[in-house]
Design a protein around this motif. Sequence first.
Motif, PDB file in Angstrom:
ATOM      1  N   ARG A  35       0.856  -1.176   0.000  1.00  0.00           N
ATOM      2  CA  ARG A  35       0.000   0.000   0.000  1.00  0.00           C
ATOM      3  C   ARG A  35       0.897   1.233   0.000  1.00  0.00           C
ATOM      4  NH1 ARG A  35      -3.844   2.012   4.509  1.00  0.00           N
ATOM      5  NH2 ARG A  35      -2.549   0.715   5.840  1.00  0.00           N
ATOM      6  N   GLY A  83      -3.379   3.660  -1.414  1.00  0.00           N
ATOM      7  CA  GLY A  83      -3.810   2.501  -2.194  1.00  0.00           C
ATOM      8  C   GLY A  83      -2.638   1.718  -2.718  1.00  0.00           C
ATOM      9  N   PRO A  84      -2.905   0.559  -3.361  1.00  0.00           N
ATOM     10  CA  PRO A  84      -1.822  -0.213  -3.967  1.00  0.00           C
ATOM     11  C   PRO A  84      -1.163   0.630  -5.072  1.00  0.00           C
ATOM     12  CG  PRO A  84      -3.863  -1.474  -3.907  1.00  0.00           C
ATOM     13  CD  PRO A  84      -4.214  -0.076  -3.551  1.00  0.00           C
TER      14      PRO A  84
END
Lengths: 380, 268
Positions: B229, B244-245
Amino acid sequence: MIHKKDMPNFQAVLQGEGGARTLSLSGRLDVYATDLLVARFQQITSTAGLTSLTVDMSEVAYLDTGGVMALNVLQQQAAEAKVQVALQGVSQQAQGMMDIIHYDELKPMPPKPKRPPGGFVGAIGKGTFELIADVADVISFVGTLFLALGRVIRRPRSLRWGDTELYMEQVGVDGLPIVGLISFLLGLIMAFMSAIQLKNFGANIYVADLVALAMVRELGPIMTAVLVAGRSGSAFAAEIGTMIVREEVEALEVMGFDPPTFLALPRIVAMIMMMPLLILFSDLLAISGGLVIGVTYLNLTVYGYVQQTLGALAVSDILLGAFKGVIFAFLIGGIGCQRGFTAQGGAEAVGRVTTSAVVAGIFLIVVCDSIFAVVQYYFL
Amino acid sequence: MEPVVTQTEPAMVQTPAAPVVKPIVVKDLTLGYGREPILTDVNLEVEPGEIVVIAGGSGCGKSTLLKGLVGLLAPIKGRVWLEGLEVTSADEKVLSQVRRKIGVAFQGGALFGSMTLAENVDLALADTARLSKAVRQVLVRLKLAVVDLDGYEEYYPSEISGGMQKRAGLARAMALDPTILFFDEPSAGLDPITSAELDQTILKINHALGTTMVVVTHELNSIYTIAHRVIMLDKSDKGIIAVGPPSDLRDKSTDPRVSNFFHRRPRN
């Protein structure tokens, strides 16, 4: 710092009979338990008649490097005692740790660095070579400085006058309080100590001569130089040493600047300009210290004390003190910068060169003052 | 035959099962130097075993956030918990407990120049655990072996390369098998091969030990390789602008600041 939570917290229970037995491990097989685990495993593998050992790890709550090491020791000792070992109930966490730590694959330790051969004699030889190299370094640095000075005399603008002013402030103005205080107290002590003796002979007034001559000719220049070596010589070495460690000096060199001209010369010139003034200030404060004792303890008048002092001193004494200051400043500033340029390594090297700058600085001051004394005795 | 219980080992202490706590919890954290805040109201939770990368342009407060998380910088406001213990509390005992649960790998390794690599790694072990010297010596070598530095025990930091210094710094950070590891710019100043090797070491430790990791970096290759992440910070917002990724942030983010960062595009 050992906390209660960090105490060993495990159990190792050997179950069963005969040659095949089970070792049930539970709790935390961690770094805090390693010593106890190794000892316990040694005890278990030396159990008489043991041929195979099943290590049940299903109750192991946590395994770290220390635990893996202990288990590896168990496996090694078991192999030596021809006992077969099988692990069972290994958790994911424990398996992960065992996958990453490989006790049996450790590369051999490299041999320790050899000491110089020859013991005591060898150490003297090594020390001598180092001393010769050091002296050669200092001579070479002095040569570089004179070359740089020659360039500055031909083209005065090539000296960084802005930096020089800054160092004049650091060496001179910032040094005034400590030089003043020490000199005042020194004059006070000297007057007081001599007054005890001179009072017996009714020679009170000669305290003024003693304080003035001793301070102006010898102690003023020496004390000021020692203080400047401790304050500014050390600072020069530390500043340049840090710049060497941070590759700033190399950056200067590749940009086409000459590091001694850029870094050392402004510092040394500033010190040469400030030192005679500091010495005069020191003389003045020391005489004031003597005056305080003369007036309060020996019942002399201010006018009488000052007149006696002026009578005792010749202009040449004051000039000689100032001249000594110029030479001392060159030595302290020069050795401070030279030591800074020899720094190699990290923070430790900066500390080493700073200490060396102060010690060498004070040593040179005393040697130089001895030469002055001999020259003064025979030639002046 | 009766089970044999050793006399030397202590009785096991039965502790009640601890409630599951997240390794890192940050609440309304405002950090800065003096009165000027650099980051305001940062909220963050990290899951066990997660690798979180703190990314962003220069001066956005990445290293400041890292300092705030490990308790090197007192917050202007807000709280931080590591493994359920509050870092921002003033209690020295709690702080010392927290610090034995975490390891920090500094940018340049921050190894002590006057000590050999073995002595550097041994420092925390000698201070914390009551272990014999022989056992400590083996543990130190095992730690150095994890970062492929076995055989270099007697070397001084000045005698090894920058990449090796960083790895040795990691070995020292791992001395007490911490549950959370923090990295400050692990790839900075390394060649691509060494940088990739260090990424692999980080992944290896994460996979094997399940260590939670917080990595400050702006090296895109490293981010794609290691990050589960990404937390993206921005100077103008003084806080988190995207989470987020990495692939999602690269492909789906509509924020030009995020998209510029992941596509290596200049601002204008």
